[in-house]
Design a protein around this motif. Sequence first.
Motif, short mmCIF file in Angstrom:
data_model
loop_
_atom_site.label_atom_id
_atom_site.label_comp_id
_atom_site.label_asym_id
_atom_site.label_seq_id
_atom_site.Cartn_x
_atom_site.Cartn_y
_atom_site.Cartn_z
N MET A 36 0.84 -1.21 0.00
CA MET A 36 0.00 0.00 0.00
C MET A 36 0.87 1.25 0.00
SD MET A 36 -2.76 1.72 -0.10
CE MET A 36 -4.14 0.66 0.18
N GLN A 45 2.21 1.71 -3.44
CA GLN A 45 1.17 2.20 -4.36
C GLN A 45 0.91 3.69 -4.15
OE1 GLN A 45 -2.39 -0.16 -4.05
NE2 GLN A 45 -1.29 -2.07 -4.44
N LYS A 70 -0.58 5.28 -7.40
CA LYS A 70 -1.50 4.24 -7.86
C LYS A 70 -2.64 4.02 -6.88
CE LYS A 70 0.95 3.23 -11.49
NZ LYS A 70 0.57 3.77 -12.76
N SER A 71 -2.56 4.66 -5.71
CA SER A 71 -3.60 4.52 -4.70
C SER A 71 -3.86 5.88 -4.08
CB SER A 71 -3.17 3.54 -3.62
OG SER A 71 -4.15 3.46 -2.60
#
Length: 182
Positions: free
Chosen positions: A36, A39, A44-45
């Motif tokens: 996470m 990301q 990407k998150s």
Amino acid sequence: MDDLQHDIARNLKKIRLQKGLSLDQAATRTGVSKSMLAQIEREKSNPSISTLWKIATGLQISFSSFMEKEDTAIEKVVFKKLTPAIDDQEMYRVYSLFSFHPEKKFEIYSAHLAAGSFHHAEAHSGEEYLLVAAGAISLTVHGKTQVLETGDALHFVPNDVHDYTNNGAEEAVFFDLIYYPR
């Protein structure tokens, strides 16, 4: 690409590297998985408010450190151009008005809590100063509930979990100044 997501990614990576932490070490400190964190750093998150608070607490930094921009002599904040951080249920939005600066030791947010909703906040460092701009909220901290209406203000130490509740029929808006004495 979302400007807020870009700022969060850039600042998280910068802070992690300044602290000399690998993604594994940062994951251990924050309780947020290595994947996470990677990301988020790669844009990407788009992390939730809860995730950002976990990272900030684990890295011992202010929440708004993720949203820092370049310093300027005069800074005008145009509210309608801000992108909020949003909780998982999309009932609580936080707009960073002024990010943390180490010399000033505070940050200021505009928080918006939907009618009939609730937001649970984890314990964190600092002192909070709330000023209700519209509507009413109930704040429960240290086992005590305070009801705040438009124009009311409250100071508390957020070293315990605290809950914001809007029992009204309209959105509640409050300003939150968080002061970091150290």
